[in-house]
Structure formats: C-alpha cells, structure tokens
Design a protein around this motif. Structure first.
Motif, PDB file in Angstrom:
ATOM      1  N   PRO A 176       0.821  -1.212   0.000  1.00  0.00           N
ATOM      2  CA  PRO A 176       0.000   0.000   0.000  1.00  0.00           C
ATOM      3  C   PRO A 176       0.858   1.266   0.000  1.00  0.00           C
ATOM      4  CG  PRO A 176      -0.822  -1.583   1.609  1.00  0.00           C
ATOM      5  CD  PRO A 176       0.506  -2.098   1.135  1.00  0.00           C
ATOM      6  N   ARG A 177       0.303   2.347  -0.522  1.00  0.00           N
ATOM      7  CA  ARG A 177       1.003   3.642  -0.452  1.00  0.00           C
ATOM      8  C   ARG A 177       1.340   3.926   1.007  1.00  0.00           C
ATOM      9  NH1 ARG A 177      -1.229   8.570  -1.733  1.00  0.00           N
ATOM     10  NH2 ARG A 177      -3.155   7.849  -0.772  1.00  0.00           N
ATOM     11  N   HIS A 178       2.578   4.376   1.240  1.00  0.00           N
ATOM     12  CA  HIS A 178       3.003   4.542   2.629  1.00  0.00           C
ATOM     13  C   HIS A 178       4.158   5.526   2.722  1.00  0.00           C
ATOM     14  CE1 HIS A 178       6.000   1.737   1.056  1.00  0.00           C
ATOM     15  NE2 HIS A 178       6.805   2.224   1.986  1.00  0.00           N
ATOM     16  N   THR A 179       4.472   5.883   3.947  1.00  0.00           N
ATOM     17  CA  THR A 179       5.699   6.597   4.264  1.00  0.00           C
ATOM     18  C   THR A 179       6.177   6.101   5.615  1.00  0.00           C
ATOM     19  OG1 THR A 179       6.734   8.787   4.376  1.00  0.00           O
ATOM     20  CG2 THR A 179       4.614   8.536   5.490  1.00  0.00           C
ATOM     21  N   ILE A 180       7.458   6.291   5.900  1.00  0.00           N
ATOM     22  CA  ILE A 180       8.052   5.869   7.169  1.00  0.00           C
ATOM     23  C   ILE A 180       8.637   7.094   7.856  1.00  0.00           C
ATOM     24  CG2 ILE A 180       9.871   4.471   8.236  1.00  0.00           C
ATOM     25  CD1 ILE A 180       9.509   2.523   5.830  1.00  0.00           C
ATOM     26  N   VAL A 181       8.225   7.328   9.094  1.00  0.00           N
ATOM     27  CA  VAL A 181       8.656   8.521   9.820  1.00  0.00           C
ATOM     28  C   VAL A 181       8.979   8.155  11.263  1.00  0.00           C
ATOM     29  CG1 VAL A 181       7.255  10.075   8.384  1.00  0.00           C
ATOM     30  CG2 VAL A 181       6.292   9.121  10.490  1.00  0.00           C
ATOM     31  N   PRO A 182       9.792   8.968  11.944  1.00  0.00           N
ATOM     32  CA  PRO A 182       9.968   8.775  13.387  1.00  0.00           C
ATOM     33  C   PRO A 182       8.637   8.960  14.106  1.00  0.00           C
ATOM     34  CG  PRO A 182      11.653  10.231  12.499  1.00  0.00           C
ATOM     35  CD  PRO A 182      10.638  10.056  11.419  1.00  0.00           C
ATOM     36  N   ASP A 212       7.977  10.497  16.709  1.00  0.00           N
ATOM     37  CA  ASP A 212       7.783  11.856  17.212  1.00  0.00           C
ATOM     38  C   ASP A 212       7.936  12.913  16.119  1.00  0.00           C
ATOM     39  OD1 ASP A 212      10.468  11.581  16.754  1.00  0.00           O
ATOM     40  OD2 ASP A 212      11.119  12.193  18.770  1.00  0.00           O
ATOM     41  N   ALA A 213       7.835  12.507  14.843  1.00  0.00           N
ATOM     42  CA  ALA A 213       7.996  13.462  13.740  1.00  0.00           C
ATOM     43  C   ALA A 213       6.905  14.532  13.791  1.00  0.00           C
ATOM     44  CB  ALA A 213       7.944  12.733  12.403  1.00  0.00           C
ATOM     45  N   PRO A 214       7.270  15.817  13.703  1.00  0.00           N
ATOM     46  CA  PRO A 214       6.256  16.880  13.741  1.00  0.00           C
ATOM     47  C   PRO A 214       5.303  16.832  12.550  1.00  0.00           C
ATOM     48  CG  PRO A 214       8.429  17.769  13.202  1.00  0.00           C
ATOM     49  CD  PRO A 214       8.638  16.362  13.626  1.00  0.00           C
ATOM     50  N   GLY A 215       5.730  16.250  11.437  1.00  0.00           N
ATOM     51  CA  GLY A 215       4.872  16.207  10.259  1.00  0.00           C
ATOM     52  C   GLY A 215       4.067  14.932  10.131  1.00  0.00           C
ATOM     53  N   ALA A 233      -0.127  11.552   7.389  1.00  0.00           N
ATOM     54  CA  ALA A 233      -1.301  10.696   7.488  1.00  0.00           C
ATOM     55  C   ALA A 233      -2.445  11.245   6.633  1.00  0.00           C
ATOM     56  CB  ALA A 233      -1.739  10.562   8.941  1.00  0.00           C
ATOM     57  N   ALA A 234      -2.636  12.559   6.677  1.00  0.00           N
ATOM     58  CA  ALA A 234      -3.696  13.178   5.877  1.00  0.00           C
ATOM     59  C   ALA A 234      -3.414  13.018   4.380  1.00  0.00           C
ATOM     60  CB  ALA A 234      -3.827  14.651   6.242  1.00  0.00           C
ATOM     61  N   ARG A 235      -2.138  13.110   4.003  1.00  0.00           N
ATOM     62  CA  ARG A 235      -1.775  12.974   2.592  1.00  0.00           C
ATOM     63  C   ARG A 235      -2.054  11.577   2.069  1.00  0.00           C
ATOM     64  NH1 ARG A 235       2.538  10.983  -0.107  1.00  0.00           N
ATOM     65  NH2 ARG A 235       3.726  10.563   1.806  1.00  0.00           N
ATOM     66  N   LEU A 236      -1.825  10.561   2.912  1.00  0.00           N
ATOM     67  CA  LEU A 236      -1.980   9.173   2.487  1.00  0.00           C
ATOM     68  C   LEU A 236      -3.409   8.662   2.620  1.00  0.00           C
ATOM     69  CD1 LEU A 236       1.313   7.795   4.030  1.00  0.00           C
ATOM     70  CD2 LEU A 236       0.729   7.757   1.602  1.00  0.00           C
ATOM     71  N   ASP A 237      -4.253   9.395   3.323  1.00  0.00           N
ATOM     72  CA  ASP A 237      -5.626   8.946   3.520  1.00  0.00           C
ATOM     73  C   ASP A 237      -6.380   8.957   2.188  1.00  0.00           C
ATOM     74  OD1 ASP A 237      -8.116   8.302   4.470  1.00  0.00           O
ATOM     75  OD2 ASP A 237      -8.527  10.295   5.301  1.00  0.00           O
ATOM     76  N   GLY A 238      -6.862   7.778   1.787  1.00  0.00           N
ATOM     77  CA  GLY A 238      -7.623   7.682   0.556  1.00  0.00           C
ATOM     78  C   GLY A 238      -9.116   7.734   0.783  1.00  0.00           C
ATOM     79  N   GLY A 239      -9.532   8.190   1.955  1.00  0.00           N
ATOM     80  CA  GLY A 239     -10.944   8.282   2.267  1.00  0.00           C
ATOM     81  C   GLY A 239     -11.406   7.281   3.300  1.00  0.00           C
ATOM     82  N   ARG A 240     -10.560   6.279   3.610  1.00  0.00           N
ATOM     83  CA  ARG A 240     -10.934   5.232   4.568  1.00  0.00           C
ATOM     84  C   ARG A 240      -9.992   5.184   5.767  1.00  0.00           C
ATOM     85  NH1 ARG A 240     -10.506   3.299  -0.577  1.00  0.00           N
ATOM     86  NH2 ARG A 240     -12.452   2.823  -1.680  1.00  0.00           N
ATOM     87  N   GLY A 241      -9.105   6.168   5.868  1.00  0.00           N
ATOM     88  CA  GLY A 241      -8.167   6.200   6.969  1.00  0.00           C
ATOM     89  C   GLY A 241      -6.811   5.642   6.597  1.00  0.00           C
ATOM     90  N   ARG A 284       7.412   2.089  22.822  1.00  0.00           N
ATOM     91  CA  ARG A 284       7.395   0.744  22.250  1.00  0.00           C
ATOM     92  C   ARG A 284       7.984   0.705  20.848  1.00  0.00           C
ATOM     93  NH1 ARG A 284       1.396  -0.428  22.030  1.00  0.00           N
ATOM     94  NH2 ARG A 284       2.042  -2.539  21.428  1.00  0.00           N
ATOM     95  N   ALA A 285       8.213   1.869  20.247  1.00  0.00           N
ATOM     96  CA  ALA A 285       8.725   1.928  18.874  1.00  0.00           C
ATOM     97  C   ALA A 285       9.444   3.248  18.657  1.00  0.00           C
ATOM     98  CB  ALA A 285       7.578   1.780  17.871  1.00  0.00           C
ATOM     99  N   ASP A 286      10.371   3.256  17.698  1.00  0.00           N
ATOM    100  CA  ASP A 286      11.061   4.482  17.303  1.00  0.00           C
ATOM    101  C   ASP A 286      10.503   5.056  16.014  1.00  0.00           C
ATOM    102  OD1 ASP A 286      12.744   4.276  19.497  1.00  0.00           O
ATOM    103  OD2 ASP A 286      14.271   3.145  18.388  1.00  0.00           O
ATOM    104  N   ARG A 287      10.109   4.164  15.092  1.00  0.00           N
ATOM    105  CA  ARG A 287       9.580   4.606  13.799  1.00  0.00           C
ATOM    106  C   ARG A 287       8.235   3.943  13.536  1.00  0.00           C
ATOM    107  NH1 ARG A 287      13.379   3.541   8.966  1.00  0.00           N
ATOM    108  NH2 ARG A 287      13.312   1.425   9.807  1.00  0.00           N
ATOM    109  N   VAL A 288       7.444   4.564  12.674  1.00  0.00           N
ATOM    110  CA  VAL A 288       6.173   3.982  12.267  1.00  0.00           C
ATOM    111  C   VAL A 288       6.038   4.052  10.757  1.00  0.00           C
ATOM    112  CG1 VAL A 288       4.921   4.445  14.411  1.00  0.00           C
ATOM    113  CG2 VAL A 288       4.961   6.168  12.603  1.00  0.00           C
TER     114      VAL A 288
END
Length: 487
Positions: free
Chosen positions: A165-171, A173-176, A181-189, A227-231
C-alpha cells in the motif's frame, strides 16, 4: 479445525509427489530416534502438546519441561516451573531468564541430564542457540527475526519488486506525522505500524492501529510511545486479508496456496482482531499465480540475504488493485491447514529440521514438496480460529451435532458454524462456506456479532469514512517499486 472429509486411513492416497512426505517422515525418525529432549514452555498450549506428541512419535523421549508458569497437568515428565520457584515472569521475560539460567535451574538440568546430552526444543520465537551447554534445535536466528519488523520489511518489498500500500516511514515523534497521514488517507483512513526497535510486537494485528481522525491518530501515537522508534503510515485499502506460507529449502522455495485470514476491525476503536485462518478460500487463478510469484521472489531474496531456511509467510490483501503485501513472518506460523489432511505428519519438527539443515529434509525437492502440500491442504480444507464472546450470544444457541458443541447459522450468508466453548473463547469446530470463492470473512463477522461483538466488521466492508484527508478523496495507486529500488 474444520473439515468435512472423512478421516483418512493410516496413509492417504499417494500420487508420485506424495512420496516426498513419507521420505521426510523417515528422515525425521532417523534424526530423533533415541534422543532425549527438554521442552521450553513459555505457555503450555495445545501446540506445545502437539510438539511433544511429534517428538515421541519420532522415537525421542521427553526428558523434562521448563515452564514459565505452573506445571502442566497430565504430564508425566519432570517439570521445572519458574512460578513454583517463586520467580514470576511476564512472557517476554522468559527467554532472558533462561539465558541467565539461575542456579536452581542449572541444578535441575544437571540432575536430569548430567552428561548434557539432551536436545532442547523451544517455540517459534526462541532465539537462544544453547541452554546451559545443550543445543537448542530450531532456534530463530537474529538476522531472520529482523525482517519481521513491519517497517523494515518495506525495503524487502522494494528490492523484490513486490507491491505494498502507499506509505511513508517517519519517526514516531515526527512533527509532520499528521500531515503525512492526511496525505496518504484515501478516504478510509490509514494504518500505523510500529517498528521492532523495542521488540517484535507479534502477529494477529498487534503493533497496528487503524485511524480515521486526528483524535485516533493522537491516541495511536500515544499507545506506541516507548514501544517503537519509527512507524509506517499506510493508506487503508479494503480487500481480503490473506497469508501465504512457503518453505525455504536447499533446493528452492516451495510456495503453498494463499489462505484467507479472518481479520476483523472495530470502527469504534480502530483495533484489529484476528479470528482465524481458512484454507477454503480459492482466489482466481491469475491472482494465485501472481501471489505465488511475489512470495517466491520474497523467499529467494530472504535466502540470499540471510541464508534463511524453514517456513515463512507473506501477509497482505487481495484488493481491487491486486495483491498488496503488508508484512512478512520469517518463522513457522499457524493456519497452514496441513494437519487435518495428514495428522500423522510431524509438521512442527519438519519446519525445525529445515531450519537446522537436517539431511533428508532440507535437501528434499522443493517442487515435489510444494505439490504434495498443496494437494493435502486442498483435499481437506479447514478453518482454524476462535473468537472471544463480548456481551454474550444475541440469541440462544442451537445444539451442535457433537457433544458440547453449538450451531449458529449466519443470517445474511447462511453459513452454518459449529463451535464449542474453550475457556473464555468460542472455538470454531466446523464450517462450510456458501460463497463462490470460499471466503468466510463476512460470515465470521456475523458470528462475532452473534457472540456479542456488534461493532466488528470485515476488511471487505467499505462503509467507514475518514476525516483525516480531503473529504470524498479515494485511493490512488499502490507502491510498486522496480526491482532493486526503494519504496
């Protein structure tokens, strides 16, 4: 487990490639005959008992059990229980204490195995190669386990040219993070997946969060903290959740048919619920061939990178856009559906033998293994799974055909489900799909409603909308990198 075919005789009907299964059994008997075994039991489950049964059927003797909790019932072998020695451990602490091996454990081991000749068997999660000088058979190499990381695996998909699926990987605690998340939302979350920097969260929907609003996103990030550093943030795509198991041998990759995962979701909480796996599902032939090619490429790359041997799984979704990979489990996993058709076959020891490159197993012809496993599984389709009742059944249950069982017929799909209560769970004993492709997910969601979980829906349900991205926006193309590229 489900199955509607009469139980086979001692040996099923044989085709030429079924001989490979008997060859594997003979090799396992040669390897285990006369050995003594210690079993590591983080939790003494039905799977642990099956492993003991396999060990004894192959000619070995159970020398003892090392248990995190209290001693299992109806076990004649000696038991060392951490709990009974006043050492209360959480599940994730069990292996650390085995590695440190307190004096009382070392003394118990030497009392029952003074010559240190026993072999140790752990679970699919065991990562220690030795226990107090004794070899652990089938331990999980760290370089293998690293690819279970739900974030890192995107590099594997990219290098193997497997779509996700379309995705991105960020820390975390990333400010963006919200903007992404809004950019990747295709209407269903979107779906957030945590990395394994603080430990592998496991399967069955753990380490995941489905979010459709800023409040849900904030709650998910807070739950991942520490529990995690990146998502990984990925567009949510409806479809049929599926899992394809494969086996890496010296002779190549044996890929088995994809199975449907009855993965449910709760729009009110954003949580996922794994309800079971079905081998009744038969996706169209072109999609099956495509999934097989993706899984084979994944396995070949995993082998070239790490020398992997044994069973692994590629999980994903069969969507209107095609198959999209979501995670990979480099370990044995449930839901293969092989045992109903060949109950005499030592499946757990077979996987471990491949891991350990046991002669007569790791050098079996991969194409023959693939054909034999597919025949057995397709000949005895099954469902393996259980649900936890919520507020209780919405109506009195009908009596089932066997003692202690109940029967429920789903109102929309008209699928009959026989089940029994085991502890706090309702375990499916038998079901027969009514859909053309054999899919059971929607009916399992109906069963969950009957058991008092009215909020659960299947992955195919496309009615829930998100407020993260632009209103009315629909999904775009998945990430499909070229071989050797990056996602």
């Amino acid at each position: 487990m489900t199955d509607r075919t009469p139980a086979p005789a001692a040996r099923p009907h044989l085709t030429s490639h079924h001989q490979v299964l008997d060859d594997a059994v003979e090799a396992l008997h040669r390897h285990w005959r006369g050995r003594r075994v210690f079993l590591l039991a983080n939790q003494f489950t039905h799977s642990a008992q099956l492993l003991i049964d396999e060990v004894e059927a192959c000619g070995a003797t159970l020398a003892g059990i090392i248990s995190r909790t209290h001693r299992p019932q109806d076990v004649a072998a000696p038991v060392f229980s951490f709990a009974e020695h006043g050492i209360e451990l959480a599940p994730h602490e069990f292996e650390d204490h085995l590695t440190q091996a307190p004096k009382v454990l070392r003394k118990w081991l030497d009392e029952h195995d003074a010559g240190r000749s026993c072999t140790v068997l752990g679970s699919i999660w065991t990562t220690m190669p030795r226990l107090c000088g004794r070899p652990v058979h089938g331990w999980r190499r760290h370089e293998w386990a690293a690819w279970e990381d739900k974030v890192r695996v995107e590099q594997l998909w990219a290098d193997a040219a497997v779509p996700s699926p379309r995705h991105t990987i960020v820390p975390l605690d990333a400010p963006g993070l919200y903007t992404e998340a809004a950019r990747l939302d295709g209407g269903r979350g979107v779906v957030l997946a945590m990395d394994s920097s603080r430990g592998i969260p496991g399967g069955g929907g753990r380490g995941l969060a489905w979010v459709r609003s800023r409040a849900e996103l904030d709650a998910a990030v807070a739950s991942f903290a520490g529990r995690a550093d990146r998502v990984r943030i990925a567009e949510f795509v409806p479809g049929v959740p599926c899992s394809t198991q494969a086996l890496a041998l010296d002779t190549g990759i044996a890929v088995f048919d994809p199975a449907e995962e009855a993965m449910l979701r709760h729009p009110g909480t954003g949580r996922f619920y794994y309800a079971g796996t079905s081998t009744w599902w038969r996706p169209p032939a072109p999609e099956r061939r495509t999934i097989e090619a993706y899984v084979r490429r994944t396995g070949e790359l995993l082998v070239s990178l790490t020398g992997y041997r044994g069973i692994f799984t590629v999980d994903g979704l069969l969507t209107a856009r095609g198959f999209l990979a979501t995670e990979m489990n480099p370990r044995g996993a449930g839901g293969l559906g092989f045992r109903p058709g060949r109950p005499d076959f030592p499946s757990y020891l077979f996987h471990r033998a491949a891991q350990e490159s046991v002669p007569g197993v790791v050098d079996l012809p991969a194409d023959a293994v693939q054909a034999a496993f597919r025949d057995v599984i397709a000949g005895r389709p099954s469902f393996s799974g259980a649900l936890t009742p919520g507020s209780g059944p919405a109506a009195p249950a009908e009596p089932g055909p066997a003692p202690g069982t109940h029967r429920y017929t789903t109102p929309r799909s008209r699928m009959t489900i026989d089940y029994r209560y085991e502890g706090t769970s309702a375990r499916v004993v038998e079901l027969t799909p009514t859909t053309e492709d054999g899919a059971v997910g929607p009916a399992v969601a109906e069963f969950a409603h009957f058991l008092g979980n009215p909020g659960l829906v299947g992955f195919e349900d496309d009615s829930v909308r998100s407020t993260l991205g632009p209103a009315g926006k629909h999904g775009s193309e998945p990430t499909v990198p070229a071989a050797g590229g990056t996602a």
